[in-house]
Design a protein around this motif. Sequence first.
Motif, PDB file in Angstrom:
ATOM      1  N   SER A 194      43.703  87.688  39.712  1.00  0.00           N
ATOM      2  CA  SER A 194      42.463  87.843  40.277  1.00  0.00           C
ATOM      3  C   SER A 194      42.044  86.289  40.121  1.00  0.00           C
ATOM      4  O   SER A 194      43.264  85.516  40.141  1.00  0.00           O
ATOM      5  N   PRO A 195      40.975  86.027  40.581  1.00  0.00           N
ATOM      6  CA  PRO A 195      40.403  84.574  41.136  1.00  0.00           C
ATOM      7  C   PRO A 195      40.853  84.249  39.615  1.00  0.00           C
ATOM      8  O   PRO A 195      40.556  82.755  38.840  1.00  0.00           O
ATOM      9  N   PHE A 196      40.265  84.710  38.101  1.00  0.00           N
ATOM     10  CA  PHE A 196      40.782  83.902  37.340  1.00  0.00           C
ATOM     11  C   PHE A 196      42.352  83.264  36.261  1.00  0.00           C
ATOM     12  O   PHE A 196      42.742  82.922  35.370  1.00  0.00           O
ATOM     13  N   GLY A 197      43.246  84.436  36.930  1.00  0.00           N
ATOM     14  CA  GLY A 197      44.576  83.249  37.520  1.00  0.00           C
ATOM     15  C   GLY A 197      45.386  83.934  35.879  1.00  0.00           C
ATOM     16  O   GLY A 197      46.455  83.784  35.867  1.00  0.00           O
ATOM     17  N   GLY A 198      44.867  85.206  35.258  1.00  0.00           N
ATOM     18  CA  GLY A 198      45.052  85.739  33.636  1.00  0.00           C
ATOM     19  C   GLY A 198      44.327  86.656  32.930  1.00  0.00           C
ATOM     20  O   GLY A 198      42.794  86.198  33.735  1.00  0.00           O
ATOM     21  N   LEU A 199      44.011  87.712  31.828  1.00  0.00           N
ATOM     22  CA  LEU A 199      43.702  88.264  31.083  1.00  0.00           C
ATOM     23  C   LEU A 199      42.337  87.796  30.515  1.00  0.00           C
ATOM     24  O   LEU A 199      42.343  86.003  30.578  1.00  0.00           O
ATOM     25  N   VAL A 200      40.584  87.585  31.169  1.00  0.00           N
ATOM     26  CA  VAL A 200      39.418  87.151  30.187  1.00  0.00           C
ATOM     27  C   VAL A 200      38.792  87.744  29.734  1.00  0.00           C
ATOM     28  O   VAL A 200      39.389  89.192  30.097  1.00  0.00           O
ATOM     29  N   ALA A 201      38.197  87.585  28.553  1.00  0.00           N
ATOM     30  CA  ALA A 201      37.592  88.278  27.769  1.00  0.00           C
ATOM     31  C   ALA A 201      35.793  88.204  28.313  1.00  0.00           C
ATOM     32  O   ALA A 201      35.379  87.789  29.480  1.00  0.00           O
ATOM     33  N   SER A 202      35.356  89.854  28.247  1.00  0.00           N
ATOM     34  CA  SER A 202      34.182  89.721  28.936  1.00  0.00           C
ATOM     35  C   SER A 202      33.510  89.187  28.371  1.00  0.00           C
ATOM     36  O   SER A 202      33.493  89.450  27.486  1.00  0.00           O
ATOM     37  N   GLY A 203      32.180  88.964  29.275  1.00  0.00           N
ATOM     38  CA  GLY A 203      31.240  88.285  29.053  1.00  0.00           C
ATOM     39  C   GLY A 203      30.347  88.891  27.745  1.00  0.00           C
ATOM     40  O   GLY A 203      29.815  88.087  26.795  1.00  0.00           O
ATOM     41  N   TRP A 204      30.938  90.032  28.311  1.00  0.00           N
ATOM     42  CA  TRP A 204      29.562  91.063  26.951  1.00  0.00           C
ATOM     43  C   TRP A 204      30.301  90.792  25.638  1.00  0.00           C
ATOM     44  O   TRP A 204      29.539  91.488  24.676  1.00  0.00           O
ATOM     45  N   GLN A 205      31.719  91.210  26.115  1.00  0.00           N
ATOM     46  CA  GLN A 205      32.208  90.759  24.532  1.00  0.00           C
ATOM     47  C   GLN A 205      31.905  89.302  24.327  1.00  0.00           C
ATOM     48  O   GLN A 205      31.834  89.191  22.603  1.00  0.00           O
ATOM     49  N   THR A 206      31.939  88.523  24.123  1.00  0.00           N
ATOM     50  CA  THR A 206      31.494  86.908  24.128  1.00  0.00           C
ATOM     51  C   THR A 206      30.317  86.965  23.551  1.00  0.00           C
ATOM     52  O   THR A 206      30.352  86.765  22.266  1.00  0.00           O
ATOM     53  N   CYS A 207      29.183  87.380  24.189  1.00  0.00           N
ATOM     54  CA  CYS A 207      28.097  87.772  23.423  1.00  0.00           C
ATOM     55  C   CYS A 207      27.905  88.744  22.402  1.00  0.00           C
ATOM     56  O   CYS A 207      26.524  88.518  21.447  1.00  0.00           O
ATOM     57  N   SER A 208      28.562  89.409  22.239  1.00  0.00           N
ATOM     58  CA  SER A 208      28.668  90.628  21.187  1.00  0.00           C
ATOM     59  C   SER A 208      29.109  90.167  19.778  1.00  0.00           C
ATOM     60  O   SER A 208      28.577  90.327  18.469  1.00  0.00           O
TER      61      SER A 208
END
Length: 152
Positions: A48-62
């Motif tokens: 992906s464009p991230f080059g690796g696993l990333v957290a959901s933005g919704w998880q960060t906000c939660s």
Amino acid sequence: MGLSFEDMVVGSVTEIGKHTFTRDEIVAFAEQYDPQPFHVDEAAAVESPFGGLVASGWQTCSIMMGLLVRNVLAGSTSMGSPGIDDIRWLKPVRVGDTLTMTNAVLDKRVSASKPDRGIVSTQWEGVNQHGETVVTVRSKGLFGLRNPGAAA
């Protein structure tokens, strides 16, 4: 009584907590709430464009919300929120990232229609261990007044 409208100081910034994101919690949250490949599948995330696993933005906000409730709002006169004004996910949150979350009071006023409560405008920020701001949230909260009529 805990934190009330009168305790909110415009310009103040409060650290509300820290959180380190693990692979397992990123995947578990995403599988249930945001199952995009770069959140749930390490092989797909690498491509992906991230080059690796990333957290959901919704998880960060939660997680930010959980820290705010447990570390600031518990026992307060909070009456909830009329909504979020703005969310910006500025940088990806990766496995092992530790975010320090803060809450800044931008403005406040007593409600004209319900003078027993006030409206507090805030900005939450999450900053990673590299000093990079990864998320900002602007919102309003409703707080009861300790002494209605006494606040300006």
